[in-house]
Design an enzyme around this catalytic site. Structure first.
Site, PDB file in Angstrom:
ATOM      1  N   SER A 550       0.920  -1.126   0.037  1.00  8.89           N
ATOM      2  CA  SER A 550       0.064  -0.013  -0.012  1.00  8.89           C
ATOM      3  C   SER A 550       0.816   1.259   0.046  1.00  8.89           C
ATOM      4  CB  SER A 550      -0.847  -0.049   1.095  1.00  8.89           C
ATOM      5  OG  SER A 550      -1.910   0.787   0.960  1.00  8.89           O
ATOM      6  N   HIS A 665      -8.088  -4.947  -0.702  1.00  6.03           N
ATOM      7  CA  HIS A 665      -6.686  -4.398  -0.324  1.00  6.03           C
ATOM      8  C   HIS A 665      -5.908  -5.633   0.393  1.00  6.03           C
ATOM      9  CE1 HIS A 665      -4.087  -1.209  -0.290  1.00  6.03           C
ATOM     10  NE2 HIS A 665      -3.980  -0.920   0.999  1.00  6.03           N
TER      11      HIS A 665
END
Length: 690
Positions: A550, A665
């Site tokens: 991320s 995610h």
């Protein structure tokens, strides 16, 4: 004439900016586009074929899957009333089961589990790849819940009302179609909802901007609008906070990722809190609203400094008055990493040089006092579960080589006992943990942890993996990473956890010194740590790799484009990489207070200096990077990784790329998917660094 010149200069600047935006790989941003998915399939096939042929691949896969499916995992609790709720996955429950146990049997160490919802069966029945995303219950009996389910693992969820006694969804109950947002019970027949209500009700960041009260038996479109943010805000939401038997309807408008306006809905009107926009309440205890300051706040000629934990008389605050008490003021080497509330106590988790210390605070006669919990030292403590009906609570302790143990604590008498522990998934008997500090480019001392074999030979040949995040004030405390242990440490690798700026290890200022135009500080910190392990002859660039996900994916993306000389392997997971378009992709616009706005030329001027996608050059000896992402990641767009790989490949660089078709995610939805991703990733690392 002057106005015309200014206009011409402005047009020229816009023209130059537009030219800089030209992008030959925009087609890869079409998440489910035919051509894009063909690209993904081709890359996946090549990566899996090469890395699954590595000698250690199957061993890593098998050991990872065994850990992920282990029945000896800790069944982490969420307390609702007289029950503990838990979500569980194993080999027989691939997508998981939502279950509960009576609280007393759970506390005794012998939980009696009752399955409420089988996600595998539900997926089969509905023909969906359901991923459980949590639930909120109906206080005080918690006989009904609003369950969140994602189709494929993204952040957008369906919300459905569930009866835990009947173990079924409520016919004609509250039900909300797929969207980012949430809902919570106000009472049995009312919920507070933030969701996609139709055209114009979402922000440019992709989050709800309206909050409504929805009555049972009415249509969602007819719900009462009580709060609204601007389209350019990050989003708006609502929920219920409790102080004993009292409850308050809380409203929040996030104008940026770090700036919020909090209010309560009372007597059909909005009452805003007059508190700093970057401070966020963590709850109310005995009419004291708990608040941690992210910047200095001067009230009545007295300044409360950044990082301080304070409380305010809540009823007076609603009247516009500020009666403030200081709870804790951390020193320069400390920060507050967590605050939780029990029935009558405040639990405060304090990081001191990146290791945890737990304190119990009491509020009596207008004064806060504290006692330290004699919890294990030199590791990370996490408060896992509290209840407003009891002063008992659960916390866990772990460090890089000590398996996680869950404890049952009692805040009244300051005692705790072990409840559950992980087994030792890897052999740590010959391992040691050391903490170092190194001077970064600007002189700042940056800490890092290192795990290695005892008596490590300092000859520069040890395969070494540096892991870092460095963003959003998120601290990287030492944690027990079982899958890394069997995949890396067991096989002789050295692991480094870098506590770089941008995180929260030393409080808000540690974060703020690495945002926007100061982002380079985070990158320089990573290089300083990397250079230090090389200088100590622990490793050398040929045997050094870096990993991040991320924001950490951005970090390592910058690392290999700025300092390709330092690393021979890069694991870049669910990354941001195109920093010119990040704010136009999914939730990207919500992060502009962290990175800056690339649409403003002055801010793009510093962003473009490090944007990995824009700093690729031909003829550079880059490491052969491993990129991992998910088709269903609706937070960080998979287009970042896709475009980077396509651009690098067209420049003649070899890359490894694996995009899981679901998982959001987190990258994976099932244990098998996680094991495969891990096996590919560590096989790559061993291939490059041994």
């Amino acid at each position: 004439m002057k106005k015309i010149i200014v206009l011409l200069l402005t047009v020229l600047a816009i023209s130059q900016f537009t030219t800089a935006q030209e992008d030959n790989y925009l087609w890869l941003e079409e998440v489910d586009g035919k051509k894009a998915l063909e690209f993904v399939e081709k890359q996946n096939k090549a990566t899996v074929a090469e890395l699954s042929a590595e000698n250690d691949y199957q061993d890593i896969y098998d050991k990872n899957l065994a850990i992920l499916n282990s029945t000896e995992k800790i069944a982490y609790p969420t307390i609702h009333g007289n029950y503990v709720y838990n979500f569980w996955k194993d080999k027989d429950h691939v997508r998981g089961i939502w279950r509960r146990s009576p609280l007393e049997s759970y506390k005794s160490g012998n939980p009696v589990w009752e399955t409420l919802l089988d996600i595998d069966k539900l997926s089969e029945t509905d023909g969906k790849k359901w991923v459980y995303k949590g639930s909120t219950g109906l206080y005080p009996d918690y006989n009904r819940f609003l369950v969140q389910l994602s189709d494929g693992g993204g952040d957008a969820v369906y919300i459905k009302e569930f009866d835990v006694n009947k173990k079924q969804f409520v016919e004609n109950g509250f039900s909300i179609d797929e969207a980012k947002g949430g809902a919570e019970y106000v009472d049995e027949n009312t919920v507070i909802v933030a969701t996609d209500f139709g055209e114009g009700t979402m922000t440019t960041s992709g989050y709800p901007r309206q909050v409504k009260l929805w009555k049972r038996g009415t249509l969602l479109k007819d719900a009462q609008l009580i709060y609204e943010a601007e389209t350019t805000d990050v989003g708006a939401g609502g929920g219920i906070i409790r102080d004993g038997d009292k409850s308050y309807t809380l409203l929040v408008k996030n104008s940026s990722f770090f700036s919020s306006q909090f209010s309560v809905w009372s007597n059909n009107k909005v009452i805003p809190f007059d508190i700093p926009k970057d401070a966020r309440p963590t709850g109310i205890l005995k009419n004291q609203m708990i608040l941690q300051l992210k910047s200095d706040w001067t009230v009545n000629n007295k300044t409360y400094t950044t990082g301080t934990l304070i409380s305010l008389n809540f009823t007076e605050l609603l009247k516009g008055n500020k009666d403030i008490k200081v709870i804790l003021k951390p020193d320069e080497f400390s920060s507050i990493s967590g605050v939780s509330i029990t029935k009558s106590k405040l639990l405060v988790n304090v990081l001191s040089d990146v290791t945890s210390n737990l304190f119990i605070y009491s509020y009596e006669n207008g004064i806060w006092t504290n006692k330290r919990v004699d919890a294990p030292k030199l590791g990370a403590i996490t408060i896992n579960a509290t209840s407003n009906g009891s002063d008992q609570y659960f916390f866990d302790f772990e460090n890089l080589i000590i398996p996680t143990t869950l404890y049952l604590g009692d805040a009244n008498n300051n005692t705790f006992i072990p409840n559950q522990s992980l087994p030792a998934y890897f052999d740590a008997s010959n391992l040691e943990v050391k903490q170092y500090k190194v001077k970064s480019k600007d002189g700042t001392m940056v800490p890092y942890f290192m795990v290695s074999r005892k008596g490590l030979k300092m000859d520069g040949t040890n395969p070494t993996l540096v892991y870092a995040y460095g963003g959003f004030e998120i601290s990287s405390s030492p944690f027990y990473w079982a899958t890394m242990g069997v995949s890396w440490l067991d096989k002789g690798g050295v692991f480094v956890l870098a506590n770089i700026r941008g995180g929260g290890e030393y409080g808000p200022k540690w974060h703020q010194t690495a945002i926007k135009e100061n982002r380079q500080n985070a990158f320089d910190d990573l290089y300083a740590v990397s250079e230090d392990v090389i200088a100590k002859k622990i490793t050398s660039p040929a045997h050094l790799g870096a990993m991040g996900g991320s924001n950490g994916g951005l970090l390592v993306g910058v690392a290999f484009t700025q300092r390709p000389d330092l690393y021979n392997a890069i694991v870049c997971q669910v990354p941001l990489l195109d920093m010119q378009r990040y704010n136009k992709l999914l939730a990207g616009a919500s992060w502009m207070s962290e990175f800056g706005n690339p649409d403003i030329p002055e801010e793009w001027a510093y962003i473009k200096k490090y944007s990995p996608y824009h700093n690729l050059k031909e003829g550079v000896k880059y490491p052969e990077v491993y990129f991992g992402t998910s088709t269903r990641d609706d937070r960080v767009h998979p287009g970042h990784a896709r475009k980077m790989v396509a651009k690098m490949n067209d420049m003649g660089y070899k890359t490894y790329y694996y995009e899981n078709t679901e998982g959001g995610h987190a990258g994976s939805s099932t244990n098998e998917q996680s094991a495969k991703s891990n096996a590919l990733m560590y096989s790559y690392l061993w291939k490059k660094l041994k």
